[in-house]
Design a protein around this motif. Sequence first.
Motif, short mmCIF file in Angstrom:
data_model
loop_
_atom_site.label_atom_id
_atom_site.label_comp_id
_atom_site.label_asym_id
_atom_site.label_seq_id
_atom_site.Cartn_x
_atom_site.Cartn_y
_atom_site.Cartn_z
N UNK B 82 4.12 19.81 -3.84
CA UNK B 82 3.39 18.64 -3.32
C UNK B 82 3.98 18.11 -2.02
N UNK B 127 -3.38 14.76 -5.60
CA UNK B 127 -2.14 14.29 -4.99
C UNK B 127 -2.36 13.93 -3.52
N UNK B 130 -4.53 10.74 -3.05
CA UNK B 130 -3.78 9.56 -3.45
C UNK B 130 -2.78 9.16 -2.35
N UNK B 133 -4.57 7.52 0.47
CA UNK B 133 -4.89 6.13 0.10
C UNK B 133 -3.67 5.23 0.24
N UNK B 134 -2.53 5.74 -0.21
CA UNK B 134 -1.30 4.96 -0.09
C UNK B 134 -1.02 4.64 1.38
N UNK B 137 -3.28 1.93 2.59
CA UNK B 137 -2.86 0.60 2.14
C UNK B 137 -1.81 0.05 3.10
N UNK B 138 -0.89 0.90 3.52
CA UNK B 138 0.16 0.46 4.45
C UNK B 138 -0.41 0.13 5.83
N UNK B 191 8.07 8.57 5.33
CA UNK B 191 9.00 8.97 4.28
C UNK B 191 10.19 9.63 4.95
N UNK B 200 13.29 8.35 0.84
CA UNK B 200 13.40 6.91 0.94
C UNK B 200 12.20 6.38 1.72
N UNK B 201 11.56 5.37 1.15
CA UNK B 201 10.38 4.79 1.80
C UNK B 201 10.65 3.33 2.06
N UNK B 202 10.48 2.90 3.29
CA UNK B 202 10.73 1.50 3.64
C UNK B 202 9.52 0.94 4.35
N UNK B 203 9.42 -0.40 4.30
CA UNK B 203 8.32 -1.06 4.99
C UNK B 203 8.70 -1.19 6.46
#
Lengths: 126, 264
Positions: B82, B127, B130, B133-134, B137-138, B191, B200-203
Amino acid sequence: MGDDKQTDDVQSDLSQATESLKIESEQKDGDSSKGDNKVKIDILLKATGNAPIMKKKKWAVDAEKPIGWIMEFVKKYLKLEPNEKLFLYVNQTFAPSPDQLVKNLYECFGTDGKLVLHYCKSQAWG
Amino acid sequence: MANDREVLREIWDGKLPICFQLAQEEIMEIQQPDAFYVMVPRLSYFPLVTDKMKRHFLRYISQENSDSEMWLDYNGQPLKWHYPIGFLYDLYCGNDPQLPWHLTVHFTKFPEDVLLHCTNKDVVEAHFMSTVKEADVLKHRGQVMSTMQKKDHNQLWLGLQNDKFDQFWAINRRLMESHGDSEGFKHIPIKLYSDDGTCSQRLVSPKNNDGSRKTLQQMIAELYPDKLDVQLRTHGIVIPTDTPLQWLSEHLSYPDNFLHMCVF
């Protein structure tokens, strides 16, 4: 709704709860730290669609745990059959990958100090 | 956006030569199977490009394993289907390029604790959608994906699956637009992976507090305040640190609309 609130306020430690449910738990290291030094994240589990409601909705979970681990926990908690499916959604929009870490989702999608996850037994949001 | 359409095209056309070999313990015939060589798009996923390879090796393995799930490893490291292929290469061979990329094919001993199951291409599609879509959203609070029609979603997926640039970008351009009066996305879908593959994912905002465009260097300073000389690699390129994040996101994101970057 008043009843719901009461159970919401009682916060529980997910890793302890799962131990009692006999899910494979985090490795117990020899020293007495008992994982207390680990960062915990509050998650709120909300039922949607035809899924049964969990009596306890708010849990504290180890930040390093993957989403798949939470899915297994909810399945055990709801006593689903092994062949029954469970879907978890963030923001009522997307299904995170089972290997995504809770801390990453909390970092990006957490609100008011917690991560809200919706669960259901059939695909809810595409 | 997309004034730099040539950049999009170059990224899309990125390919990797791969040499697949069947794991020695799987071989049940006296005759050794030939290695299977193929050029694959960097932006694709392994389950989308390995049908022919699988057929090639099936006749050399034990009959009882012919229905079991195939998986791949590089140097003993199971490869997550994935993740995009090009990203996997950058992660494991970025510092030490190897062409063709030598991968081992397995039909037994599926590493349950490392890999997700992928029984068919629908799993890859679910996958992928989705993740798009994620990302939306960001970027736009999910508004672009939710206002698209099902056929648009299909077109995105089919464009990727069939390696059709125009088909894919006819829809994807809408996901790369900025909304409202603000120039740029709300947040940058990114990512970041350390060399052990931990994600690690950060805003991350595309702008600094004063409204100026945030560069890669400024993001690195925010996320890794203690580290000196952090570099990021994606699509086989070490990204110049003065690159603005908004431009990076519009042009160097993978089809899932995320920037996948290796930190080193």
